[in-house]
Design an enzyme around this catalytic site. Sequence first.
Site, PDB file in Angstrom:
ATOM      1  N   CYS A  65      40.706  46.084  25.531  1.00 15.06           N
ATOM      2  CA  CYS A  65      40.505  46.650  26.648  1.00 15.06           C
ATOM      3  C   CYS A  65      40.323  48.330  26.282  1.00 15.06           C
ATOM      4  O   CYS A  65      40.891  48.747  25.383  1.00 15.06           O
ATOM      5  CB  CYS A  65      41.785  46.647  27.474  1.00 15.06           C
ATOM      6  SG  CYS A  65      41.536  47.539  29.256  1.00 15.06           S
ATOM      7  N   CYS A  72      50.786  48.493  27.859  1.00 13.21           N
ATOM      8  CA  CYS A  72      49.860  47.080  27.758  1.00 13.21           C
ATOM      9  C   CYS A  72      49.675  46.657  26.214  1.00 13.21           C
ATOM     10  O   CYS A  72      49.164  47.650  25.545  1.00 13.21           O
ATOM     11  CB  CYS A  72      48.701  47.271  28.501  1.00 13.21           C
ATOM     12  SG  CYS A  72      47.819  45.809  28.395  1.00 13.21           S
ATOM     13  N   CYS A 109      46.646  32.084  38.293  1.00  7.82           N
ATOM     14  CA  CYS A 109      46.298  33.551  38.332  1.00  7.82           C
ATOM     15  C   CYS A 109      45.437  33.750  37.188  1.00  7.82           C
ATOM     16  O   CYS A 109      45.699  33.492  35.986  1.00  7.82           O
ATOM     17  CB  CYS A 109      47.448  34.473  38.045  1.00  7.82           C
ATOM     18  SG  CYS A 109      48.736  33.988  39.179  1.00  7.82           S
ATOM     19  N   CYS A 142      44.423  33.395  42.308  1.00  8.65           N
ATOM     20  CA  CYS A 142      44.568  34.803  42.614  1.00  8.65           C
ATOM     21  C   CYS A 142      43.815  35.204  41.338  1.00  8.65           C
ATOM     22  O   CYS A 142      44.001  34.892  40.272  1.00  8.65           O
ATOM     23  CB  CYS A 142      46.068  35.209  42.321  1.00  8.65           C
ATOM     24  SG  CYS A 142      46.293  37.004  42.399  1.00  8.65           S
ATOM     25  N   CYS A 202      48.284  40.735  46.139  1.00  9.15           N
ATOM     26  CA  CYS A 202      49.221  40.718  45.194  1.00  9.15           C
ATOM     27  C   CYS A 202      49.554  41.985  44.298  1.00  9.15           C
ATOM     28  O   CYS A 202      48.526  42.369  43.621  1.00  9.15           O
ATOM     29  CB  CYS A 202      49.033  39.568  44.232  1.00  9.15           C
ATOM     30  SG  CYS A 202      50.309  39.307  43.036  1.00  9.15           S
ATOM     31  N   ARG A 272      58.361  38.130  43.156  1.00  7.51           N
ATOM     32  CA  ARG A 272      58.223  37.105  42.098  1.00  7.51           C
ATOM     33  C   ARG A 272      58.837  37.992  40.616  1.00  7.51           C
ATOM     34  O   ARG A 272      58.446  39.065  40.478  1.00  7.51           O
ATOM     35  CB  ARG A 272      56.672  36.984  41.745  1.00  7.51           C
ATOM     36  CG  ARG A 272      56.386  36.061  40.509  1.00  7.51           C
ATOM     37  CD  ARG A 272      54.803  35.823  40.394  1.00  7.51           C
ATOM     38  NE  ARG A 272      54.278  35.685  41.793  1.00  7.51           N
ATOM     39  CZ  ARG A 272      52.914  35.988  41.653  1.00  7.51           C
ATOM     40  NH1 ARG A 272      51.908  36.066  40.446  1.00  7.51           N
ATOM     41  NH2 ARG A 272      52.122  35.664  42.823  1.00  7.51           N
TER      42      ARG A 272
HETATM   43  S1  SF4 Z   1      47.016  46.606  32.114  1.00  5.86           S
HETATM   44 FE1  SF4 Z   1      46.119  46.165  30.056  1.00  5.86          FE
HETATM   45  S2  SF4 Z   1      44.226  45.050  30.370  1.00  5.86           S
HETATM   46 FE2  SF4 Z   1      44.827  46.047  32.170  1.00  5.86          FE
HETATM   47  S3  SF4 Z   1      43.552  47.703  32.157  1.00  5.86           S
HETATM   48 FE3  SF4 Z   1      45.611  48.521  31.366  1.00  5.86          FE
HETATM   49  S4  SF4 Z   1      45.231  48.177  29.223  1.00  5.86           S
HETATM   50 FE4  SF4 Z   1      43.480  47.085  30.263  1.00  5.86          FE
END
Ligand code: SF4
Length: 422
Positions: A65, A72, A109, A142, A202, A272
């Site tokens: 990402c 994350c 999901c 979802c 959600c 949840r």
């Molecule tokens: S939560 Fe993780 S996957 Fe989602 S935008 Fe942020 S870095 Fe990227």
Amino acid sequence: MDLLDTLTAKGLRGEVPTREEALAVLATTDDELLDVVAAAGKVRRRWFGRRVKLNYLVNLKSGLCPEDCSYCSQRLGSKAEILKYTWLKPEQAADAARAGVAGGAKRVCLVASGRGPTDRDIDRVTDTMAAIKDADPAVEICVCLGLLSDNQAERLKAAGADAYNHNLNTSENTYGSITKTHTYADRVDTVQKAHGAGLSACSGLIAGMGESDEDLVDVVFALRELGSDSVPVNFLIPFEGTPLAKEWNLTPQRCLRILAMVRFVNPDTEVRIAGGREVHLRSMQPLGLHIANSIFLGDYLTSEGQAGQTDLDMIKDAGFEVEGAGEATLPRHRADIAEAVAASGCGTTASSCGTAASSSGTAASACGSGGGCGPCGGHAHTPAEATTAEGTEAAVPQDDELRSDLVKVRRRGAGTELAPNA
Ligand code: SF4
């Protein structure tokens, strides 16, 4: 009337507590914990009975990402040794979804890492939803693809999506300390776009990022204002290789108090227990079922949960039952609002578009809310900053409570040759 009596009475009427009352829940002591759970449990049973909704995650695209969300494991620069793969083919995703539905999940999901989808990505997800609904038209879908551009929510709705997830994660005041590549306002905008297109919203939070009690209450009230139909409560999974790897700020007792506060502020909304359930609630998970009415079955996006059968056994042993495909999740008055929103295309914040009357005529907010990437973990300030509403230091786990041994990177299911855990 004492705090818990007041909160119970309000919750049974579908009324939202004051901010001070919400803060007071977080400041209760361990001696009061079972009373807090019992009070929240009465509210939960009023609106959701003893049903537990099961949701199943399919990670369509893992890692890689460009965004920098500190919590994350899929973020830019993450050193976490997670599975990394690009888009699953529709039939691969449908196979994973089928396993979840066969295990008892009512909702699937579909999640993809990234800032937001391209129009080609919407096409891919459209094909995936068709493959899933061909096999089982009753399954709820979802979608969670990050920030939405104009008309993408409408396209997802037209393609059969039931809901869109985009979490606010933390308070507006602290959002900038967990993510630099997009803003809290971006997230609110996507929630509103989804809701405006008639998708059920959600949107939830991540606790354990070093936030204050005020931050938690702020985000939970913001979610209520946005009209989120479902509020996932994630407990930070401190992945090695992420900036928050050392953030072990939660105890099982703290998690239960947070869940109770979320329930009192959202008496008639799906609450949840999401990522971090096994890591932080541990043997106290069954008590969480007395507060929340929904969990994820099996594994998470990048980490492994307990065995799906263990989830099912826990629900049964605790005296609850899995919600069936034909049963409505939300109370009737909330479902009516969701249908009205879908029909009208109203996507603004709750205060501008009507209220939901409970059986006793009290109001609950309706419109707006959103999603983002789901239960990948979470963080904000330093643990030392965590304080209760009274300004006293919150209990911080001792060295022997740092449970990094419980964080297991997902190695099975979607994106692998191994069977999904469901
Ligand atoms: S939560 Fe993780 S996957 Fe989602 S935008 Fe942020 S870095 Fe990227």
